[in-house]
Design a protein around this motif. Structure first.
Motif, PDB file in Angstrom:
ATOM      1  N   GLN A 146       5.949  10.129  -8.382  1.00  0.00           N
ATOM      2  CA  GLN A 146       4.641  10.320  -7.780  1.00  0.00           C
ATOM      3  C   GLN A 146       4.373  11.817  -7.698  1.00  0.00           C
ATOM      4  N   VAL A 147       3.252  12.234  -8.256  1.00  0.00           N
ATOM      5  CA  VAL A 147       2.908  13.658  -8.223  1.00  0.00           C
ATOM      6  C   VAL A 147       1.575  13.827  -7.520  1.00  0.00           C
ATOM      7  N   LYS A 148       1.388  14.980  -6.906  1.00  0.00           N
ATOM      8  CA  LYS A 148       0.109  15.280  -6.266  1.00  0.00           C
ATOM      9  C   LYS A 148      -0.771  16.048  -7.229  1.00  0.00           C
ATOM     10  N   THR A 149      -2.021  15.607  -7.325  1.00  0.00           N
ATOM     11  CA  THR A 149      -2.965  16.326  -8.168  1.00  0.00           C
ATOM     12  C   THR A 149      -3.411  17.595  -7.442  1.00  0.00           C
ATOM     13  N   LYS A 150      -4.109  18.443  -8.163  1.00  0.00           N
ATOM     14  CA  LYS A 150      -4.638  19.675  -7.569  1.00  0.00           C
ATOM     15  C   LYS A 150      -5.503  19.370  -6.354  1.00  0.00           C
ATOM     16  N   GLY A 151      -6.176  18.212  -6.410  1.00  0.00           N
ATOM     17  CA  GLY A 151      -7.052  17.830  -5.296  1.00  0.00           C
ATOM     18  C   GLY A 151      -6.350  17.072  -4.193  1.00  0.00           C
ATOM     19  N   GLY A 152      -5.021  16.868  -4.305  1.00  0.00           N
ATOM     20  CA  GLY A 152      -4.266  16.246  -3.229  1.00  0.00           C
ATOM     21  C   GLY A 152      -4.084  14.749  -3.338  1.00  0.00           C
ATOM     22  N   LEU A 153      -4.580  14.126  -4.419  1.00  0.00           N
ATOM     23  CA  LEU A 153      -4.391  12.691  -4.596  1.00  0.00           C
ATOM     24  C   LEU A 153      -3.005  12.419  -5.186  1.00  0.00           C
ATOM     25  N   ILE A 154      -2.441  11.269  -4.833  1.00  0.00           N
ATOM     26  CA  ILE A 154      -1.177  10.834  -5.429  1.00  0.00           C
ATOM     27  C   ILE A 154      -1.482  10.221  -6.798  1.00  0.00           C
ATOM     28  N   ALA A 155      -0.791  10.694  -7.828  1.00  0.00           N
ATOM     29  CA  ALA A 155      -0.931  10.138  -9.178  1.00  0.00           C
ATOM     30  C   ALA A 155       0.390   9.492  -9.573  1.00  0.00           C
ATOM     31  N   THR A 156       0.327   8.210  -9.909  1.00  0.00           N
ATOM     32  CA  THR A 156       1.520   7.483 -10.336  1.00  0.00           C
ATOM     33  C   THR A 156       1.065   6.287 -11.160  1.00  0.00           C
ATOM     34  N   THR A 157       2.000   5.519 -11.680  1.00  0.00           N
ATOM     35  CA  THR A 157       1.611   4.392 -12.526  1.00  0.00           C
ATOM     36  C   THR A 157       0.922   3.308 -11.703  1.00  0.00           C
ATOM     37  N   ALA A 158       0.141   2.475 -12.384  1.00  0.00           N
ATOM     38  CA  ALA A 158      -0.583   1.396 -11.708  1.00  0.00           C
ATOM     39  C   ALA A 158       0.387   0.454 -11.006  1.00  0.00           C
ATOM     40  N   THR A 159       1.522   0.147 -11.658  1.00  0.00           N
ATOM     41  CA  THR A 159       2.483  -0.762 -11.029  1.00  0.00           C
ATOM     42  C   THR A 159       3.054  -0.165  -9.754  1.00  0.00           C
ATOM     43  N   THR A 160       3.331   1.133  -9.754  1.00  0.00           N
ATOM     44  CA  THR A 160       3.867   1.774  -8.548  1.00  0.00           C
ATOM     45  C   THR A 160       2.834   1.733  -7.426  1.00  0.00           C
ATOM     46  N   ASN A 161       1.566   1.973  -7.761  1.00  0.00           N
ATOM     47  CA  ASN A 161       0.509   1.873  -6.758  1.00  0.00           C
ATOM     48  C   ASN A 161       0.490   0.491  -6.117  1.00  0.00           C
ATOM     49  N   VAL A 162       0.766  -0.535  -6.927  1.00  0.00           N
ATOM     50  CA  VAL A 162       0.797  -1.907  -6.396  1.00  0.00           C
ATOM     51  C   VAL A 162       2.051  -2.131  -5.556  1.00  0.00           C
ATOM     52  N   TYR A 163       3.225  -1.745  -6.090  1.00  0.00           N
ATOM     53  CA  TYR A 163       4.490  -2.021  -5.395  1.00  0.00           C
ATOM     54  C   TYR A 163       4.554  -1.376  -4.014  1.00  0.00           C
ATOM     55  N   ARG A 164       3.901  -0.220  -3.862  1.00  0.00           N
ATOM     56  CA  ARG A 164       4.028   0.481  -2.580  1.00  0.00           C
ATOM     57  C   ARG A 164       3.007  -0.007  -1.546  1.00  0.00           C
ATOM     58  N   SER A 165       2.183  -0.991  -1.916  1.00  0.00           N
ATOM     59  CA  SER A 165       1.184  -1.507  -0.967  1.00  0.00           C
ATOM     60  C   SER A 165       1.788  -2.609  -0.102  1.00  0.00           C
ATOM     61  N   GLU A 166       1.338  -2.698   1.138  1.00  0.00           N
ATOM     62  CA  GLU A 166       1.794  -3.753   2.035  1.00  0.00           C
ATOM     63  C   GLU A 166       1.344  -5.127   1.539  1.00  0.00           C
ATOM     64  N   GLN A 167       0.173  -5.163   0.875  1.00  0.00           N
ATOM     65  CA  GLN A 167      -0.323  -6.436   0.340  1.00  0.00           C
ATOM     66  C   GLN A 167       0.669  -7.039  -0.646  1.00  0.00           C
ATOM     67  N   PHE A 168       1.325  -6.184  -1.443  1.00  0.00           N
ATOM     68  CA  PHE A 168       2.284  -6.659  -2.436  1.00  0.00           C
ATOM     69  C   PHE A 168       3.436  -7.393  -1.753  1.00  0.00           C
ATOM     70  N   LYS A 169       4.009  -6.782  -0.717  1.00  0.00           N
ATOM     71  CA  LYS A 169       5.148  -7.400  -0.026  1.00  0.00           C
ATOM     72  C   LYS A 169       4.750  -8.731   0.603  1.00  0.00           C
ATOM     73  N   ARG A 170       3.568  -8.764   1.206  1.00  0.00           N
ATOM     74  CA  ARG A 170       3.114 -10.014   1.832  1.00  0.00           C
ATOM     75  C   ARG A 170       2.929 -11.110   0.785  1.00  0.00           C
ATOM     76  N   THR A 171       2.332 -10.727  -0.341  1.00  0.00           N
ATOM     77  CA  THR A 171       2.068 -11.724  -1.383  1.00  0.00           C
ATOM     78  C   THR A 171       3.361 -12.227  -2.001  1.00  0.00           C
ATOM     79  N   MET A 172       4.332 -11.342  -2.252  1.00  0.00           N
ATOM     80  CA  MET A 172       5.617 -11.781  -2.795  1.00  0.00           C
ATOM     81  C   MET A 172       6.296 -12.779  -1.859  1.00  0.00           C
ATOM     82  N   LYS A 173       6.142 -12.571  -0.552  1.00  0.00           N
ATOM     83  CA  LYS A 173       6.706 -13.516   0.410  1.00  0.00           C
ATOM     84  C   LYS A 173       5.958 -14.845   0.345  1.00  0.00           C
ATOM     85  N   ASP A 174       4.629 -14.757   0.245  1.00  0.00           N
ATOM     86  CA  ASP A 174       3.802 -15.969   0.157  1.00  0.00           C
ATOM     87  C   ASP A 174       4.192 -16.826  -1.047  1.00  0.00           C
TER      88      ASP A 174
END
Length: 582
Positions: A146-174
């Motif tokens: 995960q890298v920070k852009t010049k403007g301060g946004l986190i840039a990473t792969t789409a899958t990483t953006n999904v894996y780090r979300s709380e929604q992902f963990k809840r859905t995997m449990k569901d």
């Protein structure tokens, strides 16, 4: 308590797809209303209108290069509403394997929401055919840097953006797909250490595992090729209850060590099962006896890995995961019993606005001779419910993280309808792979040629581990170069035959004609050392790609100089075709 009902998910899907036409108009209206303040929309004169007709007149079809100036401003820290009205929470990076460099794409919570809807929908249909209980999933998933852009946004792969979300963990449990491995393994900084620990955690919970999965089929094949090398070390870890010294990342070591305790019985069982296997055939059901299926994206560029994956899976069914891209999701696999080569994907009409560019072959051009899409004649885009069964289209996507009409570059065939929504079958990427003169060959053409030539290896009990291609115009005339990595050495005689077979298997009329008159030179087969494609993977990981999104680049251009250098430095044999008498 959260209540998750598979029946409710299926009922919701049926209702959505029965009303696909109305939902598409409503979804477009919602997208445009939410993004009304976006500079991109205002500059194009839509003037607050939200109907499809005005949208198509005012908003042009675009590719990623058209959007790069806008995205660069976002990366530089411009916080005004440029491409979206809602804030962009992070930036997604594509794998970069297609063009040699990653694409930067806007990402927000709406994309996470649509991802979870896709996951739940396809699981509900899978579970009807192959029900799982309260078990675990051996998931070969990995985050990226995960890298920070010049403007301060986190840039990473789409899958990483999904894996780090709380929604992902809840859905995997569901959906009863909780990963065997702790988060420290998934988000570990060293891929090889994470892979080793995924395998170890999977073995520790071997009786609980009901699903074997990864984003792409390649990752599963790669995991079990690695297992062949490290299985005895894994047994030692389990027998002694002490993690291998190869695991040096403190966070990974601490998390996995908590799961380990001496278990000689399990280690002996794994050891004896591995010794009984014949060339690792059926290793997955042997070691994970309660696994119901193997799951991951298996279409398109993943098809070449299916033969090896079936070898590892034995009697277990392979199931292709849902259809999407770094730009967003499109459809769910609601026909899980179909083999991956025939997989279809039902479009969810509320996760984006979809258009389809009709593609036709000029008269006299037979599709089976070449799937090269450069031959197609385009018509005006049609809506989701206006497509026709059996016809081919390029997909255009407009979603909540991108209100532009984005040409995905994917060619799909309409296999049928689920209620009022089409079921798509992936055909190929539109981008041209190999071309020198008037020849035009795609990734699918390359794949078919490799499959045809690889049949000559079966008598020698050899297989192609991986492959790619290159157009060499440094000599006159230019010619195609195919790189092969083999599982073991082959004789020169066999490889010369494979080379000529490759040449004859490109059936595009432009290629055949150019070869016959000598405008294109004899095809060249270059065999590379074992481990060369691992070095290519390592190269992309070093650039910040995630293994979960990695796809071997099927054509390496001169602009992709580092990968080309890796290939050329590891060549062990050169063979030229004698087809066409030249």
């Amino acid at each position: 308590m959260r209540v998750f009902s598979l029946e409710n998910v299926i009922d919701e899907f049926e209702a959505l797809t029965k009303d696909a036409g109305r939902l598409q108009r409503a979804t477009l209206r919602k997208i445009l209303e939410q993004n009304a303040e976006a500079e991109y929309l205002q500059n194009l004169g839509l003037g607050g209108r939200t109907d499809p007709e005005s949208f198509k007149v005012c908003i042009p079809l675009v590719t990623h290069s058209d959007l790069e100036p806008y995205i660069q401003r976002i990366l530089d820290g411009d916080t005004s509403p440029i491409l979206t009205g809602k804030p962009i929470t992070s930036i997604s990076l594509s794998s970069g394997t297609t063009q040699g460099k990653p694409k930067y794409l806007a990402f927000n919570d709406e994309l996470v929401h649509s991802t979870m809807q896709i996951y739940r929908t396809s699981f509900a249909f899978r579970n009807k055919e192959y029900p799982v209980g309260n078990g675990k999933a051996l998931q070969f998933i990995y985050s990226s840097k995960q890298v920070k852009t010049k403007g301060g946004l986190i840039a990473t792969t789409a899958t990483t953006n999904v894996y780090r979300s709380e929604q992902f963990k809840r859905t995997m449990k569901d959906i009863q797909s909780q990963c065997c491995s702790p988060d420290e393994v998934i988000f570990g900084p060293d891929f090889q250490q994470s892979l080793y620990c995924h395998l170890l955690c999977g073995l520790i919970y071997s009786d609980d595992v009901q699903i074997i999965s990864s984003t792409f089929a390649h990752s599963i094949v790669h995991a079990f090729r690695t297992f062949e090398q490290v299985w005895e070390e894994l047994c030692t870890d389990i027998r002694e209850g002490v993690l291998s010294s190869r695991i040096t990342v403190p966070s990974i070591r601490a998390a996995v060590s908590k799961l380990l305790s001496p278990n000689p019985a399990l280690a002996d069982s794994i050891h004896s099962k591995c010794l009984r296997l014949s060339n690792w055939y059926g290793v997955i059901p042997e070691l994970w006896p309660n696994a119901k299926y193997v799951y991951g994206i298996m279409t398109g560029s993943m098809e070449p890995y299916l033969k090896k994956l079936r070898h590892y899976a034995g009697s277990l069914p392979l199931m292709s995961a849902d259809y999407g891209s770094s730009e967003g999701w499109i459809g769910a696999n609601v026909n899980p019993s179909l083999p991956p080569e025939s997989a279809t994907f039902a479009v969810l009409p509320n996760i984006g606005y979809f258009e389809f560019i009709p593609l036709q072959n000029p008269e006299g051009q037979e599709l089976e001779h070449s799937v090269s899409t450069i031959h197609y004649i385009e018509a005006e885009p049609v809506g989701l419910t206006e497509v026709e069964v059996g016809k081919e289209y390029e997909i255009v996507v407009t979603n909540f993280a991108g209100l532009y009409r984005y040409r995905l570059g994917d060619i799909v065939r309409i296999a049928g309808f689920h209620n009022a929504t089409p079921e798509l079958q992936f055909v190929c990427r539109r981008s041209l792979v190999l071309s020198i003169n008037i020849d035009k060959n795609t990734e699918k053409d390359l794949q078919l040629a490799v499959e045809a030539a690889a049949k000559l290896l079966t008598e020698e009990k050899l297989e192609v581990v991986d492959f790619t291609s290159h157009v060499d115009t440094s000599t006159e005339p230019g010619h195609y170069v195919i790189f092969w990595e083999l599982c073991s050495d082959a004789t020169d005689e066999v490889l010369r035959s494979c080379c000529s077979c490759l040449d004859l298997s490109f059936l595009d009329a432009g290629y055949v004609g150019s070869r016959k008159v000598g405008v294109i030179g004899p095809l060249e087969l270059r065999v590379v050392r074992k481990g060369t494609f691992q070095k290519i993977l390592d190269h992309y990981l070093g650039l910040g790609a995630a293994v979960s999104q990695f796809k071997t680049p099927r054509c390496v251009g001169v602009s992709n100089s580092m990968v080309l250098q890796i290939l050329c430095r590891n060549v062990t044999g050169y063979y030229f075709s004698t087809a066409y008498g030249t």
